[in-house]
Scaffold this motif. Structure first.
Motif, mmCIF file in Angstrom:
data_model
loop_
_atom_site.group_PDB
_atom_site.id
_atom_site.type_symbol
_atom_site.label_atom_id
_atom_site.label_comp_id
_atom_site.label_asym_id
_atom_site.label_seq_id
_atom_site.Cartn_x
_atom_site.Cartn_y
_atom_site.Cartn_z
ATOM 1 N N UNK A 66 64.552 -1.044 57.045
ATOM 2 C CA UNK A 66 65.456 -0.056 57.637
ATOM 3 C C UNK A 66 66.544 -0.809 58.404
ATOM 4 N N UNK A 67 67.815 -0.617 58.046
ATOM 5 C CA UNK A 67 68.893 -1.293 58.779
ATOM 6 C C UNK A 67 68.941 -0.832 60.238
ATOM 7 N N UNK A 74 67.509 -3.943 71.666
ATOM 8 C CA UNK A 74 66.584 -4.975 71.211
ATOM 9 C C UNK A 74 65.791 -4.468 70.018
ATOM 10 N N UNK A 75 66.009 -5.108 68.879
ATOM 11 C CA UNK A 75 65.221 -4.828 67.691
ATOM 12 C C UNK A 75 64.028 -5.766 67.725
ATOM 13 N N UNK A 76 62.837 -5.207 67.874
ATOM 14 C CA UNK A 76 61.641 -5.996 68.129
ATOM 15 C C UNK A 76 60.798 -6.253 66.890
ATOM 16 N N UNK A 77 60.992 -5.460 65.840
ATOM 17 C CA UNK A 77 60.203 -5.611 64.625
ATOM 18 C C UNK A 77 60.942 -4.940 63.473
ATOM 19 N N UNK A 131 55.668 0.824 54.313
ATOM 20 C CA UNK A 131 54.506 0.615 55.180
ATOM 21 C C UNK A 131 54.493 1.559 56.378
ATOM 22 N N UNK A 132 55.680 1.866 56.891
ATOM 23 C CA UNK A 132 55.802 2.726 58.073
ATOM 24 C C UNK A 132 56.819 3.825 57.768
ATOM 25 N N UNK A 170 51.791 2.091 66.322
ATOM 26 C CA UNK A 170 51.587 1.502 67.645
ATOM 27 C C UNK A 170 52.598 0.403 67.960
ATOM 28 N N UNK A 171 53.486 0.098 67.030
ATOM 29 C CA UNK A 171 54.431 -1.000 67.180
ATOM 30 C C UNK A 171 55.788 -0.502 67.656
ATOM 31 N N UNK A 172 56.270 -1.029 68.767
ATOM 32 C CA UNK A 172 57.623 -0.720 69.235
ATOM 33 C C UNK A 172 58.602 -1.534 68.402
#
Length: 117
Positions: free
Chosen positions: A41-42, A71-74, A80-81, A104-106
């Motif tokens: 995802x861009x 902040x792009x953290x992942x 997958x999501x 659960x992932x930010x």
């Protein structure tokens, strides 16, 4: 541009705290170029979804006036999501704070000023 990129599953909130749950469309043409065989995802699309969620809950078109922190953290692979949660708060001075999560992932933290278009 983002026609059929995502659908809104739920919108909830009160007292300047909101949550939008969206479902990504992993078949969207954006992923053919970003990236073939490993869709991501861009980041600009996630920012656009934040803006559109805020516009939806305020019932008026909004735009970013300033982005103070982003902040792009992942990375988000839509295969997958496929479900993302956009949680955000709005202060009375148009201060926006948003956190985007995939499970659960930010994946994104944002602080910005948003104004009506």
């Amino acid at each position: 541009m983002l026609t059929d990129f995502y659908t809104v599953e739920t919108v909830a909130g009160q007292d300047e705290e909101y949550t939008c749950v969206i479902r990504l469309n992993p078949e969207h043409n954006v992923y053919k170029g970003h990236f073939p065989g490993m869709p991501v995802v861009p980041g600009v699309c996630m920012l656009r979804i934040v803006k559109e969620c805020v516009s939806m809950v305020l019932n008026t078109p909004m735009r970013f006036q300033a982005i103070n922190s982003c902040k792009f953290l992942s990375v988000v692979n839509p295969l997958e999501h496929g479900i993302l949660t956009f949680a955000f708060s709005l202060g009375n001075t148009n201060r926006l704070q948003a956190i985007v999560s995939a499970g659960e992932t930010t994946v994104l933290k944002l602080k910005a000023t948003i104004v009506a278009e």
